[in-house]
Design a protein around this motif. Structure first.
Motif, PDB file in Angstrom:
ATOM      1  N   ALA A  84     -38.987   8.692   3.952  1.00  0.00           N
ATOM      2  CA  ALA A  84     -38.787   7.689   5.002  1.00  0.00           C
ATOM      3  C   ALA A  84     -39.956   7.706   5.979  1.00  0.00           C
ATOM      4  O   ALA A  84     -40.426   6.647   6.421  1.00  0.00           O
ATOM      5  CB  ALA A  84     -37.474   7.949   5.733  1.00  0.00           C
ATOM      6  N   ASN A 140     -29.092   6.531   8.178  1.00  0.00           N
ATOM      7  CA  ASN A 140     -29.087   5.661   9.353  1.00  0.00           C
ATOM      8  C   ASN A 140     -28.120   6.230  10.395  1.00  0.00           C
ATOM      9  O   ASN A 140     -26.898   6.205  10.208  1.00  0.00           O
ATOM     10  CB  ASN A 140     -28.665   4.253   8.936  1.00  0.00           C
ATOM     11  N   ILE A 179     -31.287  15.028  11.385  1.00  0.00           N
ATOM     12  CA  ILE A 179     -31.029  13.838  12.197  1.00  0.00           C
ATOM     13  C   ILE A 179     -29.811  14.149  13.051  1.00  0.00           C
ATOM     14  O   ILE A 179     -28.748  14.494  12.521  1.00  0.00           O
ATOM     15  CB  ILE A 179     -30.790  12.604  11.311  1.00  0.00           C
ATOM     16  N   CYS A 204     -34.599   5.047   2.902  1.00  0.00           N
ATOM     17  CA  CYS A 204     -34.950   6.374   2.404  1.00  0.00           C
ATOM     18  C   CYS A 204     -34.440   7.487   3.312  1.00  0.00           C
ATOM     19  O   CYS A 204     -34.764   8.664   3.095  1.00  0.00           O
ATOM     20  CB  CYS A 204     -36.469   6.499   2.243  1.00  0.00           C
ATOM     21  N   SER A 205     -33.674   7.121   4.322  1.00  0.00           N
ATOM     22  CA  SER A 205     -33.154   8.113   5.247  1.00  0.00           C
ATOM     23  C   SER A 205     -31.673   7.848   5.500  1.00  0.00           C
ATOM     24  O   SER A 205     -31.062   6.980   4.882  1.00  0.00           O
ATOM     25  CB  SER A 205     -33.933   8.068   6.572  1.00  0.00           C
ATOM     26  N   ASP A 211     -35.036  18.870   7.076  1.00  0.00           N
ATOM     27  CA  ASP A 211     -35.120  17.986   8.241  1.00  0.00           C
ATOM     28  C   ASP A 211     -33.726  17.669   8.773  1.00  0.00           C
ATOM     29  O   ASP A 211     -32.730  17.753   8.049  1.00  0.00           O
ATOM     30  CB  ASP A 211     -35.835  16.686   7.858  1.00  0.00           C
ATOM     31  N   THR A 258     -31.226  16.391   5.906  1.00  0.00           N
ATOM     32  CA  THR A 258     -31.695  15.543   4.817  1.00  0.00           C
ATOM     33  C   THR A 258     -33.214  15.623   4.761  1.00  0.00           C
ATOM     34  O   THR A 258     -33.858  16.087   5.712  1.00  0.00           O
ATOM     35  CB  THR A 258     -31.240  14.087   5.026  1.00  0.00           C
ATOM     36  N   ASP A 259     -33.789  15.167   3.689  1.00  0.00           N
ATOM     37  CA  ASP A 259     -35.242  15.140   3.543  1.00  0.00           C
ATOM     38  C   ASP A 259     -35.761  13.803   4.062  1.00  0.00           C
ATOM     39  O   ASP A 259     -35.518  12.759   3.459  1.00  0.00           O
ATOM     40  CB  ASP A 259     -35.615  15.323   2.073  1.00  0.00           C
ATOM     41  N   THR A 260     -36.455  13.819   5.199  1.00  0.00           N
ATOM     42  CA  THR A 260     -36.952  12.577   5.797  1.00  0.00           C
ATOM     43  C   THR A 260     -38.397  12.269   5.396  1.00  0.00           C
ATOM     44  O   THR A 260     -38.980  11.316   5.905  1.00  0.00           O
ATOM     45  CB  THR A 260     -36.875  12.648   7.332  1.00  0.00           C
TER      46      THR A 260
END
Length: 274
Positions: free
Chosen positions: A41, A52, A4, A49-50, A2, A36-38
């Motif tokens: 979250a 920011n 962001i 868990c994510s 994933d 990252t692994d979302t």
């Protein structure tokens, strides 16, 4: 994995080859993708868990305010390192630094540098057959733990093994460890060689006695063959003192050339010796 994304964050910085750029500063556009692994979250609706993106944006702004570099290549490199070290959930980042109206004496809208950096997984064999063998191995692990660009994930038990290669010498204490690192293979090799040298390693006799031996067994799934480095380790499939501790920490890691797991390689070696 994933992602962001932060797209074209406007920041002001003092980066450039010319003195006026360092003194007066200028506008930059910064784009960052955090891998990252979302999943957690997304299921829990918990920001902890994510990663920011607001915090990341503020950290980028602080980075530009607190540093001055000549090259935007350096800006991108150092920013990527800082983000990966600051955010534990970030496995990889893409960083793009755009410099509008760069002073190149011809009309240009902008110039940019774009890089991808991330954590790599490496497995290292350890060995010693001189002096306080356990202390040498423990010290090597601690030095890797304390290095800014390395994280020690797993350390095997130590095993006592007979010397390999036909040189008469004391028995070895051997182990293996798994690390995550931001270092490239050649950079990791240089670090391991430095740690060996600090332990008094002398390369006088091939396969001879040594205070400390650190070998890169695997680096991600890379296949590397250069004058300085061969990965996977060229003879690991024939070495029980390598496969036994490796099988303890990563029995299902697959050899990218031989196509077998570490556990399978150990079973084959045991079978050939029986």
């Amino acid at each position: 994995m994933d992602k962001i994304s932060i797209d074209k964050l406007v920041v002001f910085g003092n980066h450039g080859v010319f003195e006026a750029e360092n003194m007066l500063g200028q506008k930059f556009l910064v784009s960052v993708v955090v891998y990252t692994d979302t999943r957690k979250a997304g299921l829990t609706d918990d920001l902890a868990c994510s990663v920011n993106y607001g915090d990341v944006s503020r950290d980028i702004l602080k980075f530009f305010q607190n540093n001055t570099f000549k090259l935007i290549e350096t800006v991108a490199e150092k920013l990527a390192q800082e983000l990966l070290l600051r955010y534990d959930l970030a496995e990889k980042v893409d960083v793009k630094i755009e410099k509008p109206w760069a002073p190149v004496a011809i009309p240009v809208d902008s110039v940019s540098v774009e890089i991808s950096r991330g954590w790599h997984r490496a497995y290292i064999a350890t060995g010693s057959n001189m002096g306080d063998k356990k202390a040498y191995l423990d010290e090597a692990v601690e030095k890797l733990k304390n290095h800014s660009y390395c994280k020690v994930v797993k350390v095997s038990d130590y095993i006592t093994t007979e010397p390999y290669g036909g040189v008469e010498q004391d028995v070895f204490l051997n182990g293996a460890l798994e690390i995550k690192t931001l270092l490239y293979p050649e950079e990791l090799l240089a670090l391991l060689n430095r740690i060996e040298a600090e332990a008094g390693r002398e390369r006088t006799i091939h396969w001879g006695p040594r205070t400390l031996d650190l070998d890169i067994l695997f680096y991600d799934d890379c296949i590397i063959d250069t004058p300085a480095l061969t990965v996977p380790h060229i003879d690991m499939q024939n070495r029980g003192f390598v496969l036994i501790p490796m099988a303890q920490i990563a029995p299902y890691h697959r050899h990218p050339v031989l196509g077998c797991t570490v556990g399978q390689l150990l079973s084959r070696l045991d079978g050939s010796l029986s």
